[in-house]
Design an enzyme around this catalytic site. Structure first.
Site, PDB file in Angstrom:
ATOM      1  CB  THR A 195      -0.908  -0.015   1.260  1.00 19.64           C
ATOM      2  OG1 THR A 195      -1.552   1.245   1.387  1.00 19.64           O
ATOM      3  CG2 THR A 195      -0.102  -0.250   2.539  1.00 19.64           C
ATOM      4  CG  ASP A 196      -1.184   4.939  -1.041  1.00 13.39           C
ATOM      5  OD1 ASP A 196      -1.745   4.301  -0.112  1.00 13.39           O
ATOM      6  OD2 ASP A 196      -1.788   5.789  -1.728  1.00 13.39           O
ATOM      7  CE1 TYR A 224      -3.622  -2.684   5.507  1.00 14.44           C
ATOM      8  CE2 TYR A 224      -3.345  -0.344   5.017  1.00 14.44           C
ATOM      9  CZ  TYR A 224      -3.455  -1.662   4.590  1.00 14.44           C
ATOM     10  OH  TYR A 224      -3.378  -1.956   3.239  1.00 14.44           O
TER      11      TYR A 224
HETATM   12  P1  NAD Z   1      -9.833  -7.471   1.726  1.00 15.27           P
HETATM   13  O1  NAD Z   1      -9.894  -7.166   3.175  1.00 15.27           O
HETATM   14  O2  NAD Z   1     -11.018  -7.233   0.872  1.00 15.27           O
HETATM   15  O3  NAD Z   1      -9.439  -9.018   1.541  1.00 15.27           O
HETATM   16  C1  NAD Z   1      -8.458  -9.659   2.284  1.00 15.27           C
HETATM   17  C2  NAD Z   1      -8.552 -11.167   2.022  1.00 15.27           C
HETATM   18  O4  NAD Z   1      -7.491 -11.814   2.760  1.00 15.27           O
HETATM   19  C3  NAD Z   1      -9.865 -11.781   2.490  1.00 15.27           C
HETATM   20  O5  NAD Z   1     -10.353 -12.677   1.517  1.00 15.27           O
HETATM   21  C4  NAD Z   1      -9.480 -12.536   3.766  1.00 15.27           C
HETATM   22  O6  NAD Z   1     -10.290 -13.662   4.028  1.00 15.27           O
HETATM   23  C5  NAD Z   1      -8.038 -12.926   3.449  1.00 15.27           C
HETATM   24  N1  NAD Z   1      -7.238 -13.157   4.671  1.00 15.27           N
HETATM   25  C6  NAD Z   1      -7.165 -12.350   5.754  1.00 15.27           C
HETATM   26  N2  NAD Z   1      -6.349 -12.909   6.679  1.00 15.27           N
HETATM   27  C7  NAD Z   1      -5.887 -14.075   6.149  1.00 15.27           C
HETATM   28  C8  NAD Z   1      -5.005 -15.084   6.610  1.00 15.27           C
HETATM   29  N3  NAD Z   1      -4.445 -15.028   7.817  1.00 15.27           N
HETATM   30  N4  NAD Z   1      -4.754 -16.144   5.806  1.00 15.27           N
HETATM   31  C9  NAD Z   1      -5.332 -16.237   4.579  1.00 15.27           C
HETATM   32  N5  NAD Z   1      -6.189 -15.312   4.097  1.00 15.27           N
HETATM   33  C10 NAD Z   1      -6.461 -14.241   4.862  1.00 15.27           C
HETATM   34  O7  NAD Z   1      -8.554  -6.706   1.190  1.00 15.27           O
HETATM   35  P2  NAD Z   1      -8.327  -5.946  -0.208  1.00 15.27           P
HETATM   36  O8  NAD Z   1      -8.874  -4.585  -0.101  1.00 15.27           O
HETATM   37  O9  NAD Z   1      -8.724  -6.841  -1.305  1.00 15.27           O
HETATM   38  O10 NAD Z   1      -6.728  -5.803  -0.155  1.00 15.27           O
HETATM   39  C11 NAD Z   1      -5.893  -6.848  -0.657  1.00 15.27           C
HETATM   40  C12 NAD Z   1      -4.445  -6.466  -0.465  1.00 15.27           C
HETATM   41  O11 NAD Z   1      -4.180  -5.256  -1.153  1.00 15.27           O
HETATM   42  C13 NAD Z   1      -4.036  -6.220   0.987  1.00 15.27           C
HETATM   43  O12 NAD Z   1      -2.742  -6.743   1.165  1.00 15.27           O
HETATM   44  C14 NAD Z   1      -4.033  -4.702   1.126  1.00 15.27           C
HETATM   45  O13 NAD Z   1      -3.100  -4.298   2.099  1.00 15.27           O
HETATM   46  C15 NAD Z   1      -3.609  -4.294  -0.265  1.00 15.27           C
HETATM   47  N6  NAD Z   1      -4.086  -2.974  -0.721  1.00 15.27           N
HETATM   48  C16 NAD Z   1      -5.414  -2.673  -0.686  1.00 15.27           C
HETATM   49  C17 NAD Z   1      -5.858  -1.449  -1.181  1.00 15.27           C
HETATM   50  C18 NAD Z   1      -7.334  -1.063  -1.176  1.00 15.27           C
HETATM   51  O14 NAD Z   1      -7.649   0.061  -1.543  1.00 15.27           O
HETATM   52  N7  NAD Z   1      -8.244  -1.941  -0.819  1.00 15.27           N
HETATM   53  C19 NAD Z   1      -4.928  -0.534  -1.697  1.00 15.27           C
HETATM   54  C20 NAD Z   1      -3.571  -0.873  -1.689  1.00 15.27           C
HETATM   55  C21 NAD Z   1      -3.167  -2.116  -1.222  1.00 15.27           C
HETATM   56  O1  DAU Z   2      -4.236   3.912   0.335  1.00 16.05           O
HETATM   57  C1  DAU Z   2      -4.431   2.544   0.200  1.00 16.05           C
HETATM   58  C2  DAU Z   2      -5.299   2.044   1.337  1.00 16.05           C
HETATM   59  O2  DAU Z   2      -6.625   2.481   1.063  1.00 16.05           O
HETATM   60  C3  DAU Z   2      -5.262   0.524   1.500  1.00 16.05           C
HETATM   61  O3  DAU Z   2      -3.957   0.138   1.852  1.00 16.05           O
HETATM   62  C4  DAU Z   2      -6.249   0.070   2.582  1.00 16.05           C
HETATM   63  O4  DAU Z   2      -6.276  -1.345   2.635  1.00 16.05           O
HETATM   64  C5  DAU Z   2      -7.628   0.586   2.222  1.00 16.05           C
HETATM   65  O5  DAU Z   2      -8.532   0.262   3.258  1.00 16.05           O
HETATM   66  C6  DAU Z   2      -7.603   2.095   2.003  1.00 16.05           C
HETATM   67  O6  DAU Z   2      -7.354   2.779   3.267  1.00 16.05           O
HETATM   68  P1  DAU Z   2      -8.137   4.132   3.646  1.00 16.05           P
HETATM   69  O7  DAU Z   2      -8.106   4.307   5.101  1.00 16.05           O
HETATM   70  O8  DAU Z   2      -7.675   5.251   2.790  1.00 16.05           O
HETATM   71  O9  DAU Z   2      -9.617   3.705   3.124  1.00 16.05           O
HETATM   72  P2  DAU Z   2     -11.078   3.962   3.731  1.00 16.05           P
HETATM   73  O10 DAU Z   2     -12.049   3.550   2.683  1.00 16.05           O
HETATM   74  O11 DAU Z   2     -11.221   3.380   5.086  1.00 16.05           O
HETATM   75  O12 DAU Z   2     -11.114   5.545   3.885  1.00 16.05           O
HETATM   76  C7  DAU Z   2     -10.900   6.401   2.788  1.00 16.05           C
HETATM   77  C8  DAU Z   2     -10.962   7.818   3.327  1.00 16.05           C
HETATM   78  O13 DAU Z   2     -12.313   8.112   3.714  1.00 16.05           O
HETATM   79  C9  DAU Z   2     -10.110   8.054   4.553  1.00 16.05           C
HETATM   80  O14 DAU Z   2      -9.558   9.364   4.493  1.00 16.05           O
HETATM   81  C10 DAU Z   2     -11.092   7.956   5.722  1.00 16.05           C
HETATM   82  C11 DAU Z   2     -12.387   8.463   5.110  1.00 16.05           C
HETATM   83  N1  DAU Z   2     -13.627   7.849   5.629  1.00 16.05           N
HETATM   84  C12 DAU Z   2     -13.712   6.491   5.659  1.00 16.05           C
HETATM   85  C13 DAU Z   2     -14.847   5.874   6.132  1.00 16.05           C
HETATM   86  C14 DAU Z   2     -14.947   4.356   6.172  1.00 16.05           C
HETATM   87  C15 DAU Z   2     -14.683   8.641   6.050  1.00 16.05           C
HETATM   88  O15 DAU Z   2     -14.602   9.891   5.998  1.00 16.05           O
HETATM   89  N2  DAU Z   2     -15.806   8.041   6.499  1.00 16.05           N
HETATM   90  C16 DAU Z   2     -15.942   6.687   6.587  1.00 16.05           C
HETATM   91  O16 DAU Z   2     -17.006   6.187   7.033  1.00 16.05           O
END
Ligand code: NAD
Ligand code: DAU
Length: 359
Positions: free
Chosen positions: A134-135, A159
């Site tokens: 992640t960033d 996190y």
């Molecule tokens: P998510 O929470 O939707 O999914 C995570 C998955 O990992 C789930 O299917 C869960 O069951 C599985 N998991 C959790 N713990 C586990 C374990 N101990 N063993 C095996 N499986 C396990 O997450 P996502 O949003 O799809 O993110 C995926 C990856 O990308 C993560 O590593 C996250 O840090 C990274 N990432 C996410 C974002 C974002 O915006 N969502 C951005 C940048 C990086």
């Molecule tokens: O930047 C990459 C990351 O983006 C990933 O590594 C994480 O896994 C992913 O969860 C996400 O993190 P954020 O904290 O940025 O995402 P989130 O959707 O929780 O929140 C986005 C922004 O919105 C953040 O500034 C917090 C704000 N927010 C979030 C929620 C859930 C609100 O204002 N209200 C809310 O209810």
């Protein structure tokens, strides 16, 4: 690449990535989805893929990345040559409430995977461990500037600290033991199958149900938004062309303040499902539901990715326009009522036991 192990393949990005491999690439090998199925894992995210390929080119293993025996057996059983490691606890707010799970899965789990991968790797040139990060490891920006691949790490939530730690371990296994690896650090994703705890799906579903739209602090925190399919194509590009040992930033080059996002969700919803025709809105507009609430502790102010490296060196670029992809995402949540209902009432947790015999 013949046999790809995708950890966390039942989550949001992992399931989109598996679908992308089958539908949008020329990959002809086997994909093993290794997932613990925490609250964030949902096999219904891949029911179309399972129906077509299960037991032929798609395999699901319910397993924890902290379980060294199961991980090692899976490597052996499927003769894995490529690991794409998504599995993680991913939600910042949850890491503030309960950091233990983040340390366990994100740090110890990655460590266990690395140890097993190193044991299994036989100095084969085609082997690769790709770590999805992640960033947020880079910290928080002021009004100007960008995160580059060489920006010093400055994680600030449980996190992001756990993800930073896992990145360091992956690099350590490369520098110390020679394990072939790449890392990508990506900005905020949005798209179908995202669990409705994250900003965009939470706002869509709360609005449709007439619930408050909680905006943290002044709503002026900035995130860089990337459509999930663009993230998938970037990871595939790195697997195909990325250099061993390198890190690539992936971003949308699409900075938005949170309040802009929430207002945009409301205005698209007014066009797609007018509040005047939605009985639960009781005469209100969607935007009337916007509520400023107490800020997230330690809330990072601004993230912005510079992704010139992957663009220039590997020829990747984003294909999706933010407004169009956001509209598509909103339509997906409006149309996929069964998925939404099962996630909301928790019945998606039972789907597994009905559809798989778990040994
Ligand atoms: P998510 O929470 O939707 O999914 C995570 C998955 O990992 C789930 O299917 C869960 O069951 C599985 N998991 C959790 N713990 C586990 C374990 N101990 N063993 C095996 N499986 C396990 O997450 P996502 O949003 O799809 O993110 C995926 C990856 O990308 C993560 O590593 C996250 O840090 C990274 N990432 C996410 C974002 C974002 O915006 N969502 C951005 C940048 C990086
Ligand atoms: O930047 C990459 C990351 O983006 C990933 O590594 C994480 O896994 C992913 O969860 C996400 O993190 P954020 O904290 O940025 O995402 P989130 O959707 O929780 O929140 C986005 C922004 O919105 C953040 O500034 C917090 C704000 N927010 C979030 C929620 C859930 C609100 O204002 N209200 C809310 O209810």
């Amino acid at each position: 690449m013949k046999n790809i192990l995708v950890t966390g393949g039942a989550g949001f990005i992992g399931s989109n990535f598996i679908r992308y491999l089958f539908n949008d690439t020329d990959f002809k090998g086997r994909i093993v989805n290794y997932d613990k199925l925490t609250y964030a894992g949902n096999l219904a995210n891949l029911s179309d893929i399972a129906e077509k390929y299960q037991g032929k080119r798609y395999f699901f293993i319910k397993g924890d990345i902290c379980d060294a025996n199961k991980v090692s057996n899976t490597f052996k059983k499927f003769n894995i040559d490529t690991i794409v490691h998504f599995a993680a606890e991913s939600h910042v707010d949850r890491s503030i409430l309960g950091p233990e799970y983040f340390i366990k899965t994100n740090i110890e789990g990655t460590f266990t995977l690395l140890k097993s991968a190193l044991n299994f790797w036989k100095n084969d040139k085609g082997f690769r461990f790709h770590h999805v990060s992640t960033d947020e490891v880079y910290g928080s920006l002021g009004a100007r500037g960008y995160f580059y691949e060489n920006t010093p790490y400055d994680p600030r939530s449980p996190y992001s600290s756990s993800k930073a730690s896992s990145d360091h371990l992956v690099r350590a296994y490369h520098h110390t033991y020679g394990l072939p690896m790449t890392i990508s650090n990506c900005s905020n994703n949005y798209g179908p199958y995202q669990f409705p705890e994250k900003l965009i799906p939470l706002m869509i579903l709360n609005a449709l149900e007439g619930k408050n739209l909680p905006v943290y602090g002044d709503g002026k925190n900035v995130r860089d938004w990337l459509y999930v399919k663009d993230h998938c194509s970037a990871i595939w590009t790195i697997l195909e062309k990325g250099k061993n040992g390198e890190t690539y930033n992936i971003g949308g080059e699409c900075e938005k303040k949170n309040i802009e996002i929430v207002k945009k969700v409301c205005s698209i919803l007014e066009e797609e499902k007018p509040s005047s025709l939605n009985p639960v809105l009781d005469g209100k507009k969607y935007s009337d539901l916007i509520t400023f609430v107490k800020d997230r502790p330690g809330h990072d102010r601004r993230y912005a990715i510079n992704c010139d490296k992957i663009k220039k060196e590997l020829g990747w670029k984003q294909s999706f326009d933010f407004d169009l992809a956001l509209r598509q995402t909103i339509r997906w949540y409006i149309e996929n009522t069964d998925w939404v209902k099962s996630v909301k009432d928790g019945s998606y947790r039972k789907w597994l036991s009905k559809n798989y015999s778990l040994r």
